[in-house]
Scaffold this motif. Structure first.
Motif: not given
Length: 258
Positions: A139-163
């Motif tokens: 399901d993964l495409p080719d293209g630019a690699t966004d490692i920093v973007g994982q921080l935003n994904l983690f931030s959403e995950y973090r908010s879910q569990f802190l709540a």
């Protein structure tokens, strides 16, 4: 596995020492007790997030021994401490294709009875993760690699569990560190100074109290290490990025016992 808070923003290079597939020399009650001793002291649960880079030449790397050892140790810690584990693959414009997402708790009438089940439960989790890898990678495409973007994904995950209550939030990113989205680090002549300048152009979430590790920086998919000055530049970039999140950070090439 040592608790994430043993990591600092100082760059640490550790040796990875693992046994062959299917061999777990640390398995057993004594090992499980050591892991349990690293659980949050305030009784908080652990919410673990693993993001594995499957972009470009790294396709298939999640199934390799070094990454498998890290995944196993995170799954084991989450099960022993109690909490939730999410594993995603990322590449191109896709920030995360889910591989595993579930609560993990050991069952038993006593602490020892629960800990004795840690190896079996961890084996089952890793097996489920590996059964999903091929489908997720497709399901993964080719293209630019966004490692920093994982921080935003983690931030959403973090908010879910802190709540939801008391959780220790822990992010592990398995990657060679070559960010190519927004700014490209795909230049072997990159210097640490220039890498830090590029890091300043990124907007990152604040993640105080979280623990973040990036593992595999400068390590190619075939296991070979990139030239040392280039590895230093990649580390400098990710240390600068992670420091700005206000999390507890570790940026490493290899992780001993991770």
């Amino acid at each position: 596995m040592q608790h994430f808070r043993t990591c600092t923003t100082a760059v640490v290079v550790l040796a990875l020492s693992i046994a062959g597939c299917g061999s777990h020399p640390g398995a057993g009650l004594a090992h499980a007790e050591q892991v349990a001793a690293s659980c949050p002291e305030d009784g908080a649960q652990v919410a673990s997030f693993i993001a594995s880079d499957e972009s470009g030449s790294r396709r298939g790397s999640t199934a390799k021994a070094a990454q498998q050892a890290v995944i196993r140790s995170v799954a084991e810690r989450t099960a022993i401490c109690g909490g939730h584990l999410r594993v995603v693959l990322f590449a191109g414009s896709v920030l995360g294709v889910p591989v595993y997402d579930s609560e993990l708790h050991l069952q038993g009438a006593t602490k020892n009875a629960r800990l004795r089940k840690a190896t079996k439960v961890t084996d089952e989790v890793v097996e489920q993760i590996n059964e999903s890898l091929t489908r997720a990678a497709d399901d993964l495409p080719d293209g630019a690699t966004d490692i920093v973007g994982q921080l935003n994904l983690f931030s959403e995950y973090r908010s879910q569990f802190l709540a939801r209550g008391r959780y220790q939030l822990e992010l592990t990113v398995l990657t060679d560190g070559i960010q190519t989205a927004q700014q490209s680090l795909d230049d072997p002549s990159l210097t640490a100074e220039r890498a830090e300048e590029l890091a300043s152009s990124f907007t990152v979430p604040e993640l105080p109290g979280s623990d973040i590790r990036l593992i595999g920086i400068g390590r190619q998919a075939n296991g070979e290490l990139l030239p040392t000055p280039y590895v230093d530049a990649l580390r400098a970039f990710h240390v600068a990025i992670c420091t700005r999140t206000k999390a507890h950070c570790g940026v490493v090439t290899d992780a001993a016992g991770a």
